[in-house]
Design a protein around this motif. Sequence first.
Motif, PDB file in Angstrom:
ATOM      1  N   TYR A   1      19.724  17.338  52.466  1.00 25.46           N
ATOM      2  CA  TYR A   1      20.001  18.590  51.774  1.00 25.46           C
ATOM      3  C   TYR A   1      21.317  18.484  51.008  1.00 25.46           C
ATOM      4  N   SER A   2      21.355  19.082  49.817  1.00 22.92           N
ATOM      5  CA  SER A   2      22.587  19.136  49.046  1.00 22.92           C
ATOM      6  C   SER A   2      23.452  20.261  49.595  1.00 22.92           C
ATOM      7  N   PRO A   3      24.767  20.038  49.735  1.00 29.27           N
ATOM      8  CA  PRO A   3      25.639  21.078  50.281  1.00 29.27           C
ATOM      9  C   PRO A   3      25.915  22.217  49.296  1.00 29.27           C
ATOM     10  N   MET A   4      25.419  22.128  48.073  1.00 34.74           N
ATOM     11  CA  MET A   4      25.676  23.184  47.098  1.00 34.74           C
ATOM     12  C   MET A   4      25.074  24.499  47.586  1.00 34.74           C
ATOM     13  N   ASN A   5      25.853  25.573  47.472  1.00 34.94           N
ATOM     14  CA  ASN A   5      25.357  26.880  47.892  1.00 34.94           C
ATOM     15  C   ASN A   5      25.814  28.003  46.956  1.00 34.94           C
ATOM     16  N   LYS A   6      26.306  27.630  45.786  1.00 39.24           N
ATOM     17  CA  LYS A   6      26.845  28.618  44.859  1.00 39.24           C
ATOM     18  C   LYS A   6      26.703  28.105  43.433  1.00 39.24           C
ATOM     19  N   LEU A   7      26.461  29.025  42.497  1.00 32.50           N
ATOM     20  CA  LEU A   7      26.422  28.688  41.076  1.00 32.50           C
ATOM     21  C   LEU A   7      27.597  29.381  40.394  1.00 32.50           C
ATOM     22  N   PRO A   8      28.162  28.766  39.357  1.00 31.18           N
ATOM     23  CA  PRO A   8      29.288  29.412  38.668  1.00 31.18           C
ATOM     24  C   PRO A   8      28.822  30.665  37.922  1.00 31.18           C
ATOM     25  N   ASP A   9      29.716  31.614  37.738  1.00 38.25           N
ATOM     26  CA  ASP A   9      29.392  32.848  37.020  1.00 38.25           C
ATOM     27  C   ASP A   9      28.898  32.574  35.599  1.00 38.25           C
ATOM     28  N   SER A  10      29.389  31.510  34.985  1.00 40.14           N
ATOM     29  CA  SER A  10      29.002  31.192  33.605  1.00 40.14           C
ATOM     30  C   SER A  10      27.525  30.804  33.490  1.00 40.14           C
ATOM     31  N   PHE A  11      26.854  30.612  34.615  1.00 44.47           N
ATOM     32  CA  PHE A  11      25.447  30.233  34.636  1.00 44.47           C
ATOM     33  C   PHE A  11      24.593  31.240  33.857  1.00 44.47           C
ATOM     34  N   VAL A  12      25.018  32.488  33.809  1.00 44.09           N
ATOM     35  CA  VAL A  12      24.267  33.529  33.082  1.00 44.09           C
ATOM     36  C   VAL A  12      24.182  33.236  31.587  1.00 44.09           C
ATOM     37  N   ASN A  13      25.014  32.357  31.084  1.00 39.55           N
ATOM     38  CA  ASN A  13      25.013  32.024  29.653  1.00 39.55           C
ATOM     39  C   ASN A  13      23.936  31.013  29.274  1.00 39.55           C
ATOM     40  N   LEU A  14      23.185  30.518  30.238  1.00 49.55           N
ATOM     41  CA  LEU A  14      22.122  29.546  29.957  1.00 49.55           C
ATOM     42  C   LEU A  14      20.886  30.287  29.446  1.00 49.55           C
ATOM     43  N   LYS A  15      21.003  30.876  28.281  1.00 47.82           N
ATOM     44  CA  LYS A  15      19.972  31.755  27.714  1.00 47.82           C
ATOM     45  C   LYS A  15      18.668  31.045  27.394  1.00 47.82           C
ATOM     46  N   ASN A  16      18.682  29.719  27.217  1.00 49.84           N
ATOM     47  CA  ASN A  16      17.471  28.966  26.884  1.00 49.84           C
ATOM     48  C   ASN A  16      16.820  28.306  28.090  1.00 49.84           C
ATOM     49  N   LEU A  17      17.431  28.446  29.262  1.00 51.82           N
ATOM     50  CA  LEU A  17      16.887  27.815  30.462  1.00 51.82           C
ATOM     51  C   LEU A  17      15.563  28.479  30.830  1.00 51.82           C
ATOM     52  N   ASN A  18      14.478  27.692  30.821  1.00 50.92           N
ATOM     53  CA  ASN A  18      13.185  28.272  31.191  1.00 50.92           C
ATOM     54  C   ASN A  18      12.650  27.719  32.510  1.00 50.92           C
ATOM     55  N   THR A  19      13.166  26.591  32.984  1.00 51.76           N
ATOM     56  CA  THR A  19      12.745  26.026  34.266  1.00 51.76           C
ATOM     57  C   THR A  19      13.981  25.654  35.078  1.00 51.76           C
ATOM     58  N   PHE A  20      14.034  26.164  36.305  1.00 52.46           N
ATOM     59  CA  PHE A  20      15.165  25.892  37.186  1.00 52.46           C
ATOM     60  C   PHE A  20      14.653  25.633  38.596  1.00 52.46           C
ATOM     61  N   SER A  21      15.001  24.491  39.137  1.00 54.28           N
ATOM     62  CA  SER A  21      14.595  24.117  40.488  1.00 54.28           C
ATOM     63  C   SER A  21      15.836  23.909  41.343  1.00 54.28           C
ATOM     64  N   ILE A  22      15.880  24.601  42.480  1.00 51.70           N
ATOM     65  CA  ILE A  22      17.035  24.461  43.388  1.00 51.70           C
ATOM     66  C   ILE A  22      16.582  24.137  44.805  1.00 51.70           C
ATOM     67  N   GLY A  23      15.555  23.350  44.943  1.00 55.41           N
ATOM     68  CA  GLY A  23      15.048  22.996  46.266  1.00 55.41           C
ATOM     69  C   GLY A  23      16.010  22.141  47.069  1.00 55.41           C
ATOM     70  N   TYR A  24      15.926  22.280  48.369  1.00 54.00           N
ATOM     71  CA  TYR A  24      16.700  21.482  49.316  1.00 54.00           C
ATOM     72  C   TYR A  24      18.210  21.623  49.111  1.00 54.00           C
ATOM     73  N   ASN A  25      18.660  22.852  49.030  1.00 55.36           N
ATOM     74  CA  ASN A  25      20.072  23.197  48.969  1.00 55.36           C
ATOM     75  C   ASN A  25      20.365  24.170  50.107  1.00 55.36           C
ATOM     76  N   TYR A  26      21.603  24.600  50.204  1.00 52.78           N
ATOM     77  CA  TYR A  26      21.981  25.549  51.230  1.00 52.78           C
ATOM     78  C   TYR A  26      22.148  26.963  50.693  1.00 52.78           C
ATOM     79  N   PHE A  27      21.415  27.305  49.653  1.00 52.72           N
ATOM     80  CA  PHE A  27      21.422  28.687  49.175  1.00 52.72           C
ATOM     81  C   PHE A  27      20.708  29.547  50.209  1.00 52.72           C
TER      82      PHE A  27
END
Length: 135
Positions: free
Chosen positions: A93-119
């Motif tokens: 598992y990846s220890p990542m459990n947070k995304l930066p606030d600027s993530f909301v600016n990814l206006k063209n992102l249509n596919t996002f996978s965050i499997g096997y993290n600690y969210f």
Amino acid sequence: ILFHHSQQTNRILNYNAIRALPDSMGSMTKLSYFEMTVSKLKTFPDTFAAGSLANSLKWMRISEDSNLTSLPSNFGSLTSLTYLQLGGSSDLYSPMNKLPDSFVNLKNLNTFSIGYNYFSSIPSVVTQLPSLVSL
């Protein structure tokens, strides 16, 4: 030398011991596809999303990486990004459990996978992405 040519369009760095990416990566003007799996990468340099790469990178996969702890605070500057996969594997598992606030600016992102993290839940910034069709 991993990043010696600013005109490179694809970079695949799988199964390696890379712990850090060079600051100069953000200045790659033509890189549109970046994949790095099974590495020792812990974080990205702040310059990763600050240069020309912000306008060229469209597809990014960082997976099966048990060391990635965070994304740079300006990650949302990668406004051309349409596909993003971040995560570990069923064994690591990846220890990542947070995304930066600027993530909301990814206006063209249509596919996002965050499997096997600690969210513990879907990050609220993800719900604000207008082009997202696959999570």
